[in-house]
Enzyme design. Structure first.
Site, PDB file in Angstrom:
ATOM      1  N   SER A  20      12.989  -3.870  17.597  1.00 32.96           N
ATOM      2  CA  SER A  20      13.627  -5.082  17.065  1.00 32.96           C
ATOM      3  C   SER A  20      14.985  -4.768  16.427  1.00 32.96           C
ATOM      4  O   SER A  20      15.146  -3.781  15.701  1.00 32.96           O
ATOM      5  CB  SER A  20      12.714  -5.732  16.014  1.00 32.96           C
ATOM      6  OG  SER A  20      13.397  -6.816  15.418  1.00 32.96           O
ATOM      7  N   SER A  22      16.312  -7.053  14.451  1.00 36.53           N
ATOM      8  CA  SER A  22      16.374  -7.933  13.280  1.00 36.53           C
ATOM      9  C   SER A  22      16.466  -7.182  11.946  1.00 36.53           C
ATOM     10  O   SER A  22      17.229  -7.596  11.073  1.00 36.53           O
ATOM     11  CB  SER A  22      15.167  -8.881  13.265  1.00 36.53           C
ATOM     12  OG  SER A  22      15.262  -9.772  14.342  1.00 36.53           O
ATOM     13  N   THR A  65       7.621 -12.970  16.111  1.00 38.29           N
ATOM     14  CA  THR A  65       7.977 -12.763  17.509  1.00 38.29           C
ATOM     15  C   THR A  65       6.721 -12.582  18.350  1.00 38.29           C
ATOM     16  O   THR A  65       5.596 -12.730  17.849  1.00 38.29           O
ATOM     17  CB  THR A  65       8.993 -11.601  17.645  1.00 38.29           C
ATOM     18  OG1 THR A  65       9.473 -11.578  18.986  1.00 38.29           O
ATOM     19  CG2 THR A  65       8.375 -10.251  17.297  1.00 38.29           C
ATOM     20  N   LYS A  69       4.021 -16.386  18.181  1.00 34.34           N
ATOM     21  CA  LYS A  69       4.818 -17.586  17.874  1.00 34.34           C
ATOM     22  C   LYS A  69       4.000 -18.887  17.903  1.00 34.34           C
ATOM     23  O   LYS A  69       4.350 -19.848  17.228  1.00 34.34           O
ATOM     24  CB  LYS A  69       5.989 -17.714  18.852  1.00 34.34           C
ATOM     25  CG  LYS A  69       7.106 -16.712  18.620  1.00 34.34           C
ATOM     26  CD  LYS A  69       8.269 -16.990  19.566  1.00 34.34           C
ATOM     27  CE  LYS A  69       9.382 -16.001  19.360  1.00 34.34           C
ATOM     28  NZ  LYS A  69      10.573 -16.339  20.170  1.00 34.34           N
ATOM     29  N   ASN A  90       9.239 -19.393  15.020  1.00 36.77           N
ATOM     30  CA  ASN A  90       9.755 -18.012  14.941  1.00 36.77           C
ATOM     31  C   ASN A  90      10.305 -17.684  13.548  1.00 36.77           C
ATOM     32  O   ASN A  90      10.818 -16.597  13.333  1.00 36.77           O
ATOM     33  CB  ASN A  90      10.835 -17.745  15.999  1.00 36.77           C
ATOM     34  CG  ASN A  90      12.180 -18.324  15.610  1.00 36.77           C
ATOM     35  OD1 ASN A  90      12.261 -19.295  14.869  1.00 36.77           O
ATOM     36  ND2 ASN A  90      13.240 -17.729  16.098  1.00 36.77           N
ATOM     37  N   ASP A 105      15.227 -20.462  17.682  1.00 32.74           N
ATOM     38  CA  ASP A 105      15.712 -19.975  18.986  1.00 32.74           C
ATOM     39  C   ASP A 105      16.621 -20.998  19.674  1.00 32.74           C
ATOM     40  O   ASP A 105      17.718 -20.665  20.127  1.00 32.74           O
ATOM     41  CB  ASP A 105      14.525 -19.659  19.914  1.00 32.74           C
ATOM     42  CG  ASP A 105      13.893 -18.309  19.601  1.00 32.74           C
ATOM     43  OD1 ASP A 105      14.596 -17.419  19.087  1.00 32.74           O
ATOM     44  OD2 ASP A 105      12.689 -18.150  19.881  1.00 32.74           O
ATOM     45  N   GLY A 128      14.540 -21.662  34.281  1.00 36.61           N
ATOM     46  CA  GLY A 128      13.343 -21.125  33.628  1.00 36.61           C
ATOM     47  C   GLY A 128      12.583 -22.231  32.921  1.00 36.61           C
ATOM     48  O   GLY A 128      13.137 -23.309  32.628  1.00 36.61           O
ATOM     49  N   GLY A 130       9.796 -21.129  30.582  1.00 41.75           N
ATOM     50  CA  GLY A 130       8.922 -20.418  29.647  1.00 41.75           C
ATOM     51  C   GLY A 130       9.204 -20.833  28.209  1.00 41.75           C
ATOM     52  O   GLY A 130       9.798 -21.891  27.950  1.00 41.75           O
ATOM     53  N   GLY A 236      23.783 -13.156  25.537  1.00 39.75           N
ATOM     54  CA  GLY A 236      22.523 -13.339  24.821  1.00 39.75           C
ATOM     55  C   GLY A 236      22.560 -12.896  23.363  1.00 39.75           C
ATOM     56  O   GLY A 236      21.751 -13.356  22.556  1.00 39.75           O
ATOM     57  N   GLN A 243      20.360 -17.382  15.925  1.00 38.59           N
ATOM     58  CA  GLN A 243      18.991 -17.704  15.478  1.00 38.59           C
ATOM     59  C   GLN A 243      18.702 -16.949  14.179  1.00 38.59           C
ATOM     60  O   GLN A 243      18.028 -17.455  13.284  1.00 38.59           O
ATOM     61  CB  GLN A 243      17.935 -17.497  16.578  1.00 38.59           C
ATOM     62  CG  GLN A 243      17.679 -16.069  17.054  1.00 38.59           C
ATOM     63  CD  GLN A 243      16.872 -15.221  16.086  1.00 38.59           C
ATOM     64  OE1 GLN A 243      16.019 -15.745  15.377  1.00 38.59           O
ATOM     65  NE2 GLN A 243      17.136 -13.929  16.043  1.00 38.59           N
TER      66      GLN A 243
HETATM   67  P1  NAP Z   1       8.383 -16.450  29.664  1.00 35.74           P
HETATM   68  O1  NAP Z   1       7.707 -17.461  28.799  1.00 35.74           O
HETATM   69  O2  NAP Z   1       7.580 -15.365  30.292  1.00 35.74           O
HETATM   70  O3  NAP Z   1       9.145 -17.274  30.849  1.00 35.74           O
HETATM   71  C1  NAP Z   1       9.783 -16.625  31.869  1.00 35.74           C
HETATM   72  C2  NAP Z   1      10.465 -17.624  32.832  1.00 35.74           C
HETATM   73  O4  NAP Z   1      11.238 -16.844  33.754  1.00 35.74           O
HETATM   74  C3  NAP Z   1       9.529 -18.473  33.659  1.00 35.74           C
HETATM   75  O5  NAP Z   1      10.087 -19.749  33.824  1.00 35.74           O
HETATM   76  C4  NAP Z   1       9.478 -17.727  34.997  1.00 35.74           C
HETATM   77  O6  NAP Z   1       9.273 -18.576  36.114  1.00 35.74           O
HETATM   78  C5  NAP Z   1      10.886 -17.198  35.081  1.00 35.74           C
HETATM   79  N1  NAP Z   1      10.964 -15.997  35.934  1.00 35.74           N
HETATM   80  C6  NAP Z   1      10.435 -14.779  35.664  1.00 35.74           C
HETATM   81  N2  NAP Z   1      10.723 -13.936  36.680  1.00 35.74           N
HETATM   82  C7  NAP Z   1      11.420 -14.647  37.594  1.00 35.74           C
HETATM   83  C8  NAP Z   1      11.989 -14.322  38.849  1.00 35.74           C
HETATM   84  N3  NAP Z   1      11.912 -13.086  39.372  1.00 35.74           N
HETATM   85  N4  NAP Z   1      12.658 -15.281  39.520  1.00 35.74           N
HETATM   86  C9  NAP Z   1      12.759 -16.532  39.000  1.00 35.74           C
HETATM   87  N5  NAP Z   1      12.233 -16.909  37.809  1.00 35.74           N
HETATM   88  C10 NAP Z   1      11.571 -15.967  37.116  1.00 35.74           C
HETATM   89  O7  NAP Z   1       9.537 -15.705  28.872  1.00 35.74           O
HETATM   90  P2  NAP Z   1      10.385 -16.250  27.611  1.00 35.74           P
HETATM   91  O8  NAP Z   1       9.624 -15.994  26.341  1.00 35.74           O
HETATM   92  O9  NAP Z   1      10.842 -17.648  27.888  1.00 35.74           O
HETATM   93  O10 NAP Z   1      11.610 -15.221  27.588  1.00 35.74           O
HETATM   94  C11 NAP Z   1      12.512 -15.138  28.694  1.00 35.74           C
HETATM   95  C12 NAP Z   1      13.641 -14.144  28.392  1.00 35.74           C
HETATM   96  O11 NAP Z   1      14.411 -14.583  27.281  1.00 35.74           O
HETATM   97  C13 NAP Z   1      13.179 -12.722  28.005  1.00 35.74           C
HETATM   98  O12 NAP Z   1      13.977 -11.818  28.739  1.00 35.74           O
HETATM   99  C14 NAP Z   1      13.485 -12.623  26.519  1.00 35.74           C
HETATM  100  O13 NAP Z   1      13.791 -11.294  26.137  1.00 35.74           O
HETATM  101  C15 NAP Z   1      14.716 -13.504  26.421  1.00 35.74           C
HETATM  102  N6  NAP Z   1      14.947 -14.071  25.054  1.00 35.74           N
HETATM  103  C16 NAP Z   1      16.175 -13.890  24.475  1.00 35.74           C
HETATM  104  C17 NAP Z   1      16.431 -14.434  23.228  1.00 35.74           C
HETATM  105  C18 NAP Z   1      17.796 -14.248  22.568  1.00 35.74           C
HETATM  106  O14 NAP Z   1      17.913 -14.471  21.348  1.00 35.74           O
HETATM  107  N7  NAP Z   1      18.846 -13.903  23.288  1.00 35.74           N
HETATM  108  C19 NAP Z   1      15.422 -15.169  22.553  1.00 35.74           C
HETATM  109  C20 NAP Z   1      14.170 -15.356  23.173  1.00 35.74           C
HETATM  110  C21 NAP Z   1      13.950 -14.794  24.443  1.00 35.74           C
HETATM  111  P3  NAP Z   1       7.789 -18.945  36.646  1.00 35.74           P
HETATM  112  O15 NAP Z   1       7.352 -20.126  35.839  1.00 35.74           O
HETATM  113  O16 NAP Z   1       8.013 -19.256  38.076  1.00 35.74           O
HETATM  114  O17 NAP Z   1       6.937 -17.722  36.433  1.00 35.74           O
END
Ligand code: NAP
Length: 274
Positions: A20, A22, A65, A69, A90, A105, A128, A130, A236, A243
């Site tokens: 982390s 943070s 985290t 969450k 978060n 976030d 996305g 997620g 990012g 956040q």
């Molecule tokens: P998550 O809940 O697992 O969701 C992942 C999403 O990505 C889903 O919609 C999935 O689609 C899609 N995906 C995964 N692999 C793919 C591929 N090969 N091709 C197309 N779509 C794909 O993950 P999350 O918690 O939302 O986090 C996502 C990312 O955000 C992570 O890398 C995390 O480190 C980053 N993040 C960054 C911050 C920041 O402050 N910058 C904050 C939070 C998260 P499907 O539904 O089709 O599986």
């Protein structure tokens, strides 16, 4: 900073937390602002026990985290409407013994984007569906953006679009460059698969702002391609820092030293801020 009996303890509860960014970011901000606080990383398996502990010890607040969450929500005294709508917390703030839950976030993503472009009234493709997409899309919609959810799996994408009452497009059909803003919320492009891009590069046109929430690497292939094609880009780290700035302000009541927080994170990532 001298630690004494007035020092307030903060932290991050998650698993894993070893990587982390943070603790360094928040401790540097506390010190720079002369705030008598310390922020530590807690690798937590049992979130119920950790929340009881934080409450009993009078922690000033903490970040939450993965994977806690959602599970933390019923353990708190109150969850604000933004976090409730997103369905995840978060940020916990201890207000005189009452534990309040927030989600920073999506707010962080909106702050990072609005530094570079207007979102109100603009069309935004969120790639996305997620947890991150949910937080970001909810807050962008609240900021007046016109969202389209674009996702690989149809069920998950449609479910998020339905919850937000916005259109859905399968990723395979994402072929018209008609958006002002594109936000990648998938992990596509993250180390070690840094050659991957979530969308066809023909979708990136000069008038667009392109944000990638992946920050490892900082300049993902999506952002490099977007910059080469004349788009405005947002990385990012900007979302991560904003956040955290929201959390800092909730905990201390002071304005967050955003530039210093970004500088701290960039140094940890070993990147030049250009
Ligand atoms: P998550 O809940 O697992 O969701 C992942 C999403 O990505 C889903 O919609 C999935 O689609 C899609 N995906 C995964 N692999 C793919 C591929 N090969 N091709 C197309 N779509 C794909 O993950 P999350 O918690 O939302 O986090 C996502 C990312 O955000 C992570 O890398 C995390 O480190 C980053 N993040 C960054 C911050 C920041 O402050 N910058 C904050 C939070 C998260 P499907 O539904 O089709 O599986």
């Amino acid at each position: 900073m001298d630690i004494d009996t007035n020092t307030r303890l903060y932290g991050i509860f998650g698993h894993p937390v070893a990587h982390s960014l943070s603790p360094a970011m928040h401790n540097r901000a506390f010190a720079a602002m002369g705030y008598n606080g310390v922020y530590l990383a807690f690798d937590v398996a049992d979130i119920g026990a950790a929340v009881d502990g934080g409450r009993a010890l009078g922690l000033g607040g903490w970040s939450i985290t993965i994977p806690h969450k959602v599970a933390v929500m019923p353990l708190l005294d109150e969850v604000d409407p933004v976090a409730r709508n997103i369905g995840a917390v978060n940020t916990v703030v201890n207000q005189g013994g009452r534990l309040m839950g927030y989600n920073s976030d999506g707010l962080g993503a909106v702050a990072a984007l609005t530094e570079k472009c207007v979102v109100e009234g603009r069309s935004v493709a969120v790639i996305g569906a997620g947890g991150a997409a949910r937080a970001i899309a909810f807050c962008l919609k609240a900021a007046g953006a016109r969202i389209t959810i674009v996702n690989r799996s149809i069920d998950r994408g449609e479910a998020l679009a339905r919850d937000l009452d916005v259109p859905f497009l399968p990723l395979a059909e994402f072929s018209k460059p008609v958006y002002h803003v594109l936000v990648n919320t998938t992990a596509v492009g993250m180390t070690p698969l840094t050659d991957a891009v979530p969308v066809d590069e023909r979708m990136l046109v000069p008038e667009m702002t392109v944000m990638d929430i992946v920050y490892n690497p900082l300049k993902t292939r999506l952002l490099k391609t977007a910059a080469r094609r004349g788009c405005t880009v947002v990385d990012g780290v900007a979302m991560f820092v904003y956040q955290g700035a929201f959390q800092f302000e909730c905990w201390t009541g002071m304005k967050a030293p955003v530039a210093l927080m970004r500088d701290t994170v960039m140094n940890l990532l070993g990147k030049r801020d250009d």
